[in-house]
Design a protein around this motif. Structure first.
Motif, PDB file in Angstrom:
ATOM      1  N   ARG A   1      14.870  -6.933   7.387  1.00 58.02           N
ATOM      2  CA  ARG A   1      13.381  -7.203   7.366  1.00 58.02           C
ATOM      3  C   ARG A   1      12.594  -8.356   6.737  1.00 58.02           C
ATOM      4  NH1 ARG A   1      10.657  -3.705   2.960  1.00 58.02           N
ATOM      5  NH2 ARG A   1       9.262  -3.245   4.697  1.00 58.02           N
TER       6      ARG A   1
ATOM      7  N   GLY B   1      12.623   0.064   5.211  1.00 57.89           N
ATOM      8  CA  GLY B   1      11.229   0.112   5.156  1.00 57.89           C
ATOM      9  C   GLY B   1      10.578   1.201   4.179  1.00 57.89           C
TER      10      GLY B   1
ATOM     11  N   SER C   1       9.227   3.361   1.152  1.00 55.42           N
ATOM     12  CA  SER C   1       8.888   3.371  -0.056  1.00 55.42           C
ATOM     13  C   SER C   1       9.804   4.122  -1.122  1.00 55.42           C
ATOM     14  CB  SER C   1       7.384   3.845  -0.340  1.00 55.42           C
ATOM     15  OG  SER C   1       7.054   3.899  -1.607  1.00 55.42           O
TER      16      SER C   1
ATOM     17  N   PHE D   1       0.097   6.421   7.766  1.00 53.81           N
ATOM     18  CA  PHE D   1       1.244   5.571   7.723  1.00 53.81           C
ATOM     19  C   PHE D   1       1.879   5.922   9.244  1.00 53.81           C
ATOM     20  CE2 PHE D   1       5.920   4.769   7.200  1.00 53.81           C
ATOM     21  CZ  PHE D   1       5.793   3.387   6.825  1.00 53.81           C
TER      22      PHE D   1
ATOM     23  N   GLU E   1      10.071  -8.746   5.145  1.00 51.21           N
ATOM     24  CA  GLU E   1       9.413  -8.696   4.060  1.00 51.21           C
ATOM     25  C   GLU E   1      10.437  -9.173   2.638  1.00 51.21           C
ATOM     26  OE1 GLU E   1       9.655  -6.517   6.300  1.00 51.21           O
ATOM     27  OE2 GLU E   1       7.727  -5.664   6.646  1.00 51.21           O
ATOM     28  N   TYR E   2      11.763  -9.341   3.086  1.00 55.93           N
ATOM     29  CA  TYR E   2      12.722  -9.592   2.046  1.00 55.93           C
ATOM     30  C   TYR E   2      13.466 -11.190   2.061  1.00 55.93           C
ATOM     31  CZ  TYR E   2      13.527  -4.620   0.809  1.00 55.93           C
ATOM     32  OH  TYR E   2      13.575  -3.359   0.410  1.00 55.93           O
TER      33      TYR E   2
ATOM     34  N   ARG F   1       1.019  -1.230   0.020  1.00 57.68           N
ATOM     35  CA  ARG F   1      -0.065  -0.039   0.099  1.00 57.68           C
ATOM     36  C   ARG F   1       0.829   1.318  -0.198  1.00 57.68           C
ATOM     37  NH1 ARG F   1      -4.567  -0.346   4.474  1.00 57.68           N
ATOM     38  NH2 ARG F   1      -5.394   1.279   2.853  1.00 57.68           N
TER      39      ARG F   1
ATOM     40  N   VAL G   1       0.828  -4.265   3.401  1.00 53.69           N
ATOM     41  CA  VAL G   1       2.300  -4.114   3.602  1.00 53.69           C
ATOM     42  C   VAL G   1       2.837  -2.956   3.265  1.00 53.69           C
ATOM     43  CG1 VAL G   1       2.823  -5.513   1.479  1.00 53.69           C
ATOM     44  CG2 VAL G   1       4.587  -5.709   3.423  1.00 53.69           C
ATOM     45  N   TYR G   2       3.685  -2.378   3.696  1.00 51.41           N
ATOM     46  CA  TYR G   2       4.322  -1.256   3.357  1.00 51.41           C
ATOM     47  C   TYR G   2       5.592  -1.431   2.833  1.00 51.41           C
ATOM     48  CZ  TYR G   2      -0.024   0.401   5.692  1.00 51.41           C
ATOM     49  OH  TYR G   2      -1.018   0.521   5.877  1.00 51.41           O
ATOM     50  N   CYS G   3       5.430  -1.794   1.510  1.00 52.68           N
ATOM     51  CA  CYS G   3       6.757  -1.623   0.662  1.00 52.68           C
ATOM     52  C   CYS G   3       7.526  -3.052   0.640  1.00 52.68           C
ATOM     53  CB  CYS G   3       7.896  -0.443   1.035  1.00 52.68           C
ATOM     54  SG  CYS G   3       9.062  -0.598  -0.267  1.00 52.68           S
ATOM     55  N   LEU G   4       7.599  -3.550  -0.340  1.00 54.88           N
ATOM     56  CA  LEU G   4       8.270  -4.879  -0.567  1.00 54.88           C
ATOM     57  C   LEU G   4       9.708  -4.647  -1.652  1.00 54.88           C
ATOM     58  CD1 LEU G   4       5.237  -6.837  -1.600  1.00 54.88           C
ATOM     59  CD2 LEU G   4       6.387  -7.275   0.403  1.00 54.88           C
TER      60      LEU G   4
ATOM     61  N   PHE H   1      -2.095  10.026   3.599  1.00 53.53           N
ATOM     62  CA  PHE H   1      -1.516   8.669   3.935  1.00 53.53           C
ATOM     63  C   PHE H   1      -0.365   8.715   4.615  1.00 53.53           C
ATOM     64  CE2 PHE H   1       1.825   5.515   2.707  1.00 53.53           C
ATOM     65  CZ  PHE H   1       1.295   4.466   2.779  1.00 53.53           C
TER      66      PHE H   1
END
Ligand SMILES: Cc1cc2nc3c(=O)[nH]c(=O)nc-3n(C[C@H](O)[C@H](O)[C@H](O)COP(=O)(O)O)c2cc1C
Ligand code: SF4
Ligand code: FES
Lengths: 158, 505
Positions: B214, B175, B177, B426, B216-217, A84, A122-125, B422
């Protein structure tokens, strides 16, 4: 990844995390190990880890609840994480997420009625140069559009 | 015949594995002997999957390649991009930190050494700690994780601290973006980070290191773990690093999905197994960090830039760049960009050059409306600010920040009030909860922007006030810097906040 086994016993949890006791700062690795094995952090694990690490049960609970990754109950058979964050938004990520939730008839953090897919934000992949992106279990998919997302959902049995 | 197909997770996310399988299948059906090697990415993400065929002249590129193209690729009938090294994107860069990324196989330690790897470590291992720290100071390297703090000064503090145990902690939480340089480096050239951490360890007298990576990786976690194991087996890590008598070993630790754990003190709490709540400073982590011991906390790119500084010299590194921003910046071009990817060059290019020239404008072909530089806490820059040079002070003067050097492009369809909303949302989701301006302020911020959207003009002053309170009263940059995106959107794009108000009236 189906987690339908009965609640683990204290002994099972102890055996699982015992190899990690020698680490410096072992709690997060232990929690990951528990969640990898059981799909969540079962209540029983809080006391076991507290005893092992000489912490209060509430302290362990405090740690578990702080992090987005740890769950109290298992997710569906698959976890779909939709990004997102800003780069994905710039490429239509918000509309894609809305369409996906609409198709599944669920909201964020919910699981489809058939138990196939849980959707998490999720906030950034790290896929920001090929946005929008999502992650199905451990597999990242990028340059997503509705068609690719639908194929992914079909594949996951949603 | 040797064919390279990237295994970087961005390449895989757009089909690189399927392409590799298709090439193997087509080769088998043609009876051609093909060796498929999996490299990292060259950083030209818009061309991924970027397949390279090795020839006598060099590596010829094709991309983006679909699995259906495999036959034509092998038959020699697929349109090529020419030699990859000759592509404009590659030629215009000064690749130091990313020199090997996309070129070699990530886990090939011999290939790493053959291309300059370990040379820096060998030099450093023969130097005194003072000389090592001096070299880093002379290079002008500043932290690439966001704050831009001089790395040499940080190392010196740890070097001079007295303790039985010191640590090197690599911040691989990435983290923000728009940022993916850490991920790319770890997946594409992991030994560079390991080498940098060892040099840091020798320099400050730390024998243990951690990479906080993280969750996410997953690909980066896998590659880093494998690299650490290989490094240990080959004597690069362990009781005597490359037989130099220096001791250093390290571990990879997985985060648990909390943005704030990228903040260094929160990260240390997390590494210790606590809630990732931000610690008040002082004491500095350099003096009282992991488990209360002196600790270097550095970003992946900061540490990965160290080997080349020792291999090629501090002067060469410091000779690049602009004003007080020395060396190279690893620009990460993301979002609605025609050519998204990683571009490494000396600091000093203007923002406009990066956006219009290197990125080629938007992917949608529409006008660029805004560029958020520096992640979710960075300001939205307007096209009339595009002559700002990429440099820490220069961005600061423009009310922005360079942060981790991620640039997210937006075209004219972007709604900047929604982006401001946003940013607040966030902050509310990711706040560690320690201080009120951030924890409560962010929630109020979302409400206040909703009031503006509903036509309440007085809420603009309220939002400005709230941002002042968050900026002045927050303990860390999560609450303290959220006003950057919010206020830059409000001030820079007033129409987006006004139209609905006027429509409502
Ligand atoms: C909310 C927040 C998130 C941060 N996230 C990261 C991150 O993901 N990676 C990083 O290297 N630094 C991050 N930082 C900056 C770190 O606190 C710290 O400055 C940095 O790791 C120091 O390393 P460096 O000097 O090499 O940049 C963050 C800071 C804040 C306030
Ligand atoms: S500003 Fe937010 S994230 Fe930072 S310490 Fe305060 S509450 Fe925690
Ligand atoms: S913003 Fe979605 S992957 Fe980075």
């Amino acid at each position: 990844m189906t987690f339908s086994s009965p609640a683990p016993s204290d002994e099972e949890i102890r055996t699982l995390v015992a190899p990690l006791t020698g680490l410096e700062g072992p709690l997060l690795p232990m929690l990951h190990a528990v969640q990898d094995a059981y799909g969540c952090i079962p209540d029983a694990a809080l006391q076991v880890l507290a005893d092992l690490l000489n912490l209060g049960r509430a302290e362990v609970h405090g740690v578990v609840s702080f992090y987005h990754d740890f769950r109290k109950v298992p997710a569906g058979r698959h976890i779909l994480r939709i990004c997102r964050a800003e780069a994905c938004q710039s490429m239509g990520g918000a509309a894609l997420a809305d369409a996906t939730l609409d198709r599944l008839g669920i909201g964020w953090h919910d699981t489809t009625a058939n138990g196939a897919v849980t959707v998490e934000p999720v906030y950034c992949l790290g896929m920001c140069a090929c946005a929008p992106a999502a992650m199905l279990d451990d597999r990242v998919v990028a340059r997503l559009d509705d068609a690719r997302m639908n194929r992914l959902l079909d594949e996951a049995g949603a | 015949m040797k064919i390279w197909v990237p295994m970087d997770s961005a390449a895989r996310a757009v089909g690189a594995d399927e392409v590799a399988t298709a090439i193997a299948r087509e080769a088998a059906s043609r009876g051609i002997d093909v060796q498929i090697a999996r490299n990292g990415t060259r950083g030209m993400i818009w061309l991924e999957p970027l397949v390279e065929v090795e020839t006598d002249e060099g590596r010829v590129g094709f991309g983006p390649v679909a699995p259906e193209d495999a036959g034509a690729l092998l038959d020699g009938t697929l349109d090529s991009l020419g030699l990859v090294e000759d592509l404009d994107w590659m030629r215009r860069q000064t690749r130091l930190t990313f020199a090997r990324c996309g070129v070699t196989e990530p886990l090939d330690l011999d290939g790493y050494a053959a291309r300059g790897g370990l040379a820096g470590l060998r030099r450093a291992a023969a130097m005194t700690p003072d000389a090592i720290v001096q070299q880093v100071t002379d290079s002008g390297l500043r932290g690439r994780g966001g704050a831009g703090f001089p790395t040499g000064i940080k190392w010196k503090t740890v070097m001079q601290a007295r303790a039985a145990q010191k640590y090197i902690v690599c911040n691989a939480d990435e983290g923000d973006s728009g940022t993916f340089a850490d991920r790319m480096l770890m997946e594409g050239d992991p030994f560079t980070l390991i080498e940098g951490m060892i040099i840091a360890g020798i320099g400050v007298g730390a024998t243990r290191g951690y990479v906080y990576l993280r969750s996410e990786y997953p690909d980066a976690i896998r590659v880093m773990n494998a690299a650490v194991q290989i490094a240990r087996e080959r004597g690069l890590l362990g009781p005597s690093v490359l037989d130099t008598g220096h001791q250093f070993d390290m571990e990879i630790r997985k985060g648990a999905g909390a943005y704030v754990c990228g903040e260094e003190t929160s990260l240390l709490n997390s590494l210790e197994g606590k809630r990732g709540v931000v610690r008040a400073k002082p004491p500095l982590p350099a003096l009282s960090g992991f488990l209360g011991q002196p600790t270097v906390v550095n970003n992946v790119i900061s540490l990965a830039s160290v080997p080349v500084i020792f291999e090629r010299g501090a002067d060469l590194y410091a000779g690049l760049g602009h004003n007080r921003s020395r060396g190279t910046v690893t620009l990460q071009i993301a979002g609605n960009a025609r050519r998204g990817g990683l571009f490494e060059a000396g600091f000093g290019l203007s923002l406009g050059e990066v956006v219009n020239d290197i990125a080629g404008g938007t992917a949608s072909g529409r006008p660029v409306k805004a560029v958020q530089v520096g992640g979710p806490l960075g300001a939205y820059m307007r096209p009339d600010q595009f002559d700002t040079p990429m440099g820490y002070e220069e961005f600061d003067e423009q009310g922005g920040l360079i942060g981790h050097a991620g640039l997210v492009l937006f075209d004219d369809t972007a709604d900047m009030m929604q982006m401001a909303r946003f940013a607040m949302e966030f902050c509310a989701v990711e706040s560690c909860g320690k201080c009120t301006p951030c924890r409560i302020g962010a929630v109020r911020g979302v409400e206040t922007i909703d009031r503006i959207a509903a036509g309440d003009a007085r809420a603009v002053a309220l939002l400005t006030d709230l941002c002042d309170t968050m900026r002045d009263g927050s303990l860390c940059a999560l609450g303290g810097f959220t006003p950057y995106p919010v206020m830059s959107a409000l001030r820079g794009f007033p129409d987006d906040f006004a139209t609905r108000k006027e429509a409502a009236e």
